[in-house]
Scaffold this motif. Structure first.
Motif, PDB file in Angstrom:
ATOM      1  N   UNK A 231       0.778  -1.305   0.018  1.00 35.32           N
ATOM      2  CA  UNK A 231      -0.036   0.042  -0.118  1.00 35.32           C
ATOM      3  C   UNK A 231       0.831   1.237  -0.076  1.00 35.32           C
ATOM      4  N   UNK A 232       1.773   1.290   0.945  1.00 37.04           N
ATOM      5  CA  UNK A 232       2.776   2.447   0.754  1.00 37.04           C
ATOM      6  C   UNK A 232       3.557   2.646  -0.474  1.00 37.04           C
ATOM      7  N   UNK A 233       3.960   1.578  -1.156  1.00 37.39           N
ATOM      8  CA  UNK A 233       4.611   1.762  -2.431  1.00 37.39           C
ATOM      9  C   UNK A 233       3.649   2.186  -3.631  1.00 37.39           C
ATOM     10  N   UNK A 234       2.318   1.758  -3.452  1.00 39.55           N
ATOM     11  CA  UNK A 234       1.479   1.757  -4.487  1.00 39.55           C
ATOM     12  C   UNK A 234       0.712   3.063  -4.561  1.00 39.55           C
ATOM     13  N   UNK A 235       0.427   3.491  -3.179  1.00 40.21           N
ATOM     14  CA  UNK A 235      -0.616   4.692  -2.993  1.00 40.21           C
ATOM     15  C   UNK A 235      -0.128   5.749  -2.419  1.00 40.21           C
ATOM     16  N   UNK A 236       1.029   5.715  -1.689  1.00 39.61           N
ATOM     17  CA  UNK A 236       1.357   7.080  -0.768  1.00 39.61           C
ATOM     18  C   UNK A 236       2.276   8.010  -1.625  1.00 39.61           C
ATOM     19  N   UNK A 237       1.379   8.590  -2.732  1.00 42.53           N
ATOM     20  CA  UNK A 237       1.795   9.777  -3.619  1.00 42.53           C
ATOM     21  C   UNK A 237       1.944  11.031  -2.697  1.00 42.53           C
ATOM     22  N   UNK A 238       2.933  11.970  -3.461  1.00 39.03           N
ATOM     23  CA  UNK A 238       2.859  13.307  -2.651  1.00 39.03           C
ATOM     24  C   UNK A 238       1.601  13.894  -2.943  1.00 39.03           C
ATOM     25  N   UNK A 239       1.089  14.695  -1.839  1.00 41.50           N
ATOM     26  CA  UNK A 239       0.116  15.455  -1.934  1.00 41.50           C
ATOM     27  C   UNK A 239      -1.255  14.777  -1.820  1.00 41.50           C
ATOM     28  N   UNK A 240      -1.402  13.273  -1.838  1.00 36.96           N
ATOM     29  CA  UNK A 240      -2.619  12.468  -1.791  1.00 36.96           C
ATOM     30  C   UNK A 240      -2.925  12.507  -0.286  1.00 36.96           C
ATOM     31  N   UNK A 241      -4.264  12.302  -0.077  1.00 41.34           N
ATOM     32  CA  UNK A 241      -4.819  12.098   1.258  1.00 41.34           C
ATOM     33  C   UNK A 241      -5.287  10.602   1.270  1.00 41.34           C
ATOM     34  N   UNK A 242      -4.518   9.783   2.097  1.00 43.50           N
ATOM     35  CA  UNK A 242      -4.978   8.579   2.436  1.00 43.50           C
ATOM     36  C   UNK A 242      -5.870   8.482   3.632  1.00 43.50           C
ATOM     37  N   UNK A 243      -6.976   7.957   3.460  1.00 46.10           N
ATOM     38  CA  UNK A 243      -8.175   7.707   4.501  1.00 46.10           C
ATOM     39  C   UNK A 243      -7.869   6.515   5.016  1.00 46.10           C
ATOM     40  N   UNK A 244      -7.673   6.043   6.401  1.00 46.09           N
ATOM     41  CA  UNK A 244      -7.459   4.813   6.702  1.00 46.09           C
ATOM     42  C   UNK A 244      -8.479   4.479   7.805  1.00 46.09           C
ATOM     43  N   UNK A 245      -9.136   3.446   7.244  1.00 42.36           N
ATOM     44  CA  UNK A 245     -10.328   2.856   8.152  1.00 42.36           C
ATOM     45  C   UNK A 245      -9.946   2.053   9.258  1.00 42.36           C
ATOM     46  N   UNK A 246     -10.642   1.082   9.967  1.00 42.22           N
ATOM     47  CA  UNK A 246     -10.370   0.443  11.150  1.00 42.22           C
ATOM     48  C   UNK A 246      -9.799  -0.731  10.941  1.00 42.22           C
ATOM     49  N   UNK A 247      -9.243  -1.383  12.166  1.00 43.84           N
ATOM     50  CA  UNK A 247      -8.655  -2.837  12.046  1.00 43.84           C
ATOM     51  C   UNK A 247      -7.190  -3.011  12.243  1.00 43.84           C
ATOM     52  N   UNK A 248      -6.789  -4.032  12.301  1.00 43.72           N
ATOM     53  CA  UNK A 248      -5.232  -4.243  12.468  1.00 43.72           C
ATOM     54  C   UNK A 248      -4.625  -4.444  11.397  1.00 43.72           C
ATOM     55  N   UNK A 249      -5.150  -4.580  10.067  1.00 43.37           N
ATOM     56  CA  UNK A 249      -4.432  -4.744   8.969  1.00 43.37           C
ATOM     57  C   UNK A 249      -4.294  -3.190   8.549  1.00 43.37           C
TER      58      UNK A 249
END
Length: 378
Positions: A231-249
């Motif tokens: 997920x970090x490699x694929x989706x953590x682009x500069x200026x992008x908002x990552x909304x993280x849901x619940x759970x241990x994963x």
């Protein structure tokens, strides 16, 4: 083949979800203060109107004799849907409280109903099942923030489908677990689910949710780390908002991003820093206006398969539409997916639920550069 059905509605069920309270038990005043609106009357209306439609279309529908709690606790919803209760078993003295649900249930049981239909969450299910035991069947219209018990239809409309088929004698009943979450511990970040009762419920496998399972596998920790790295490699682009849901994963994703993630809340990260923590619906809307590029990372509830609609009421349908179904990233370990054969959505917007299911299968990240297509339904 007349069926006597008792109906009770918990008017405050689900109110705490959209305002980030993770439940409503003991915090109704705070939920109202934060602008929470009633949820359960609308959910009950969907179920009862669907039942009305099914009965109108049936050639010879079985007779139903309705018993209800008075006013907002059931009677009003029945009358709006065209069902006139023949008996009011309990009238609350004021705003409804837990004791009113218990009193209504006692009234139904004393009157010898064949089934108790209720609208609420796990707390309501726990109260009713504690009285009904394994004798009188119970069926839930899902309206709470948390619904881990096996007595609920997967959606309000599906609850109506189940009730219609059961009343016509086309399906039988099954024994299921009634679970509940300690909301005080939940708000403090601890997941404490326990089984309180067994109950009987009309059972149609495709329409009744499984009791929540907490899945553990010998490689769970490694799998979560691999998912997080991808997920970090694929989706953590500069200026992008990552909304993280619940759970241990998803919590593992937060660790990979270098931020402290609330285990049971909705958080947001941009450019390596937390920009929203334990968000409610309003807070999420503010961030969506600020960040046009966003991804929503979610993990389904084990066994039940709900990606949205159970424990995620902060993420309202309008926000999901703005984010876009194509920008939802679903993550789950192989062990969880093995026990979760179907992913489900119950946002309260049937058209949106259908759109989220796509072609009937969703890609789920299950490891580093591994995706699995999993069946989706609503």
């Amino acid at each position: 083949m007349t069926k006597r059905i008792g109906f009770v509605l918990n008017p405050i069920a689900g109110m705490g979800g959209a305002v980030g309270l993770k439940g409503t038990d003991g915090v109704v005043a705070e939920a109202v203060k934060r602008g929470a609106a009633p949820v359960s009357p609308g959910r009950a209306a969907k179920a009862l109107m669907r039942l009305r439609q099914l009965r109108d279309e049936a050639a010879d529908p079985p007779e139903i004799v309705w018993l209800a709690a008075a006013g907002a606790m059931g009677e009003d919803a029945l009358r709006t849907a065209g069902f006139a209760p023949s008996e009011i078993v309990h009238t609350p003295a004021g705003d409804s409280v837990r004791e009113d649900t218990l009193a209504a249930t006692d009234g139904f049981l004393a009157a010898g109903v064949d089934l108790i239909l209720f609208c609420g969450g796990d707390g309501t299910a726990r109260d009713i099942a504690g009285r009904a035991g394994s004798g009188t069947p119970v069926l839930g219209i899902p309206a709470g923030v948390k619904m881990f018990s096996g007595v609920f239809g997967t959606t309000p409309e599906h609850a109506a489908d189940i009730l219609h088929d059961w009343s016509a004698g086309r399906i039988g009943t099954a024994d299921v677990d009634v679970l509940d979450l300690d909301e005080e511990k939940y708000r403090a970040g601890e997941w404490a689910v326990r089984r309180y009762h067994h109950a009987r419920t009309p059972y149609a496998a495709e329409f009744v949710q499984a009791a929540k399972s907490v899945v553990h596998g010998i490689d769970e920790a490694t799998a979560k780390e691999d998912i997080a790295a991808f997920v970090l490699e694929e989706y953590a682009a500069p200026g992008r908002l990552l909304i993280l849901g619940a759970g241990t994963t998803v919590e593992a994703v937060g660790r990979a991003l270098g931020v402290e993630k609330t285990l049971l809340g909705i958080d947001a990260v941009a450019d390596g820093r937390t920009v929203g923590r334990d968000l409610d619906a309003k807070g999420l809307r503010v961030l969506l206006a600020r960040y046009p590029d966003r991804r929503l990372v979610l993990s389904p509830i084990g066994a039940q398969g709900f990606v949205l609609g159970r424990g995620t009421l902060q993420i309202r349908p309008d926000a999901v539409r703005e984010i876009g179904p194509e920008n939802i990233v679903v993550v789950a370990t192989p062990a969880k997916i093995a026990e979760t054969p179907v992913l489900r959505f119950d946002t309260g917007d049937p058209a949106l639920d259908a759109a989220l299911c796509g072609d009937g299968y969703l890609p789920v990240i299950t490891g580093y550069r591994f995706r699995k297509r999993v069946k989706a339904a609503h």
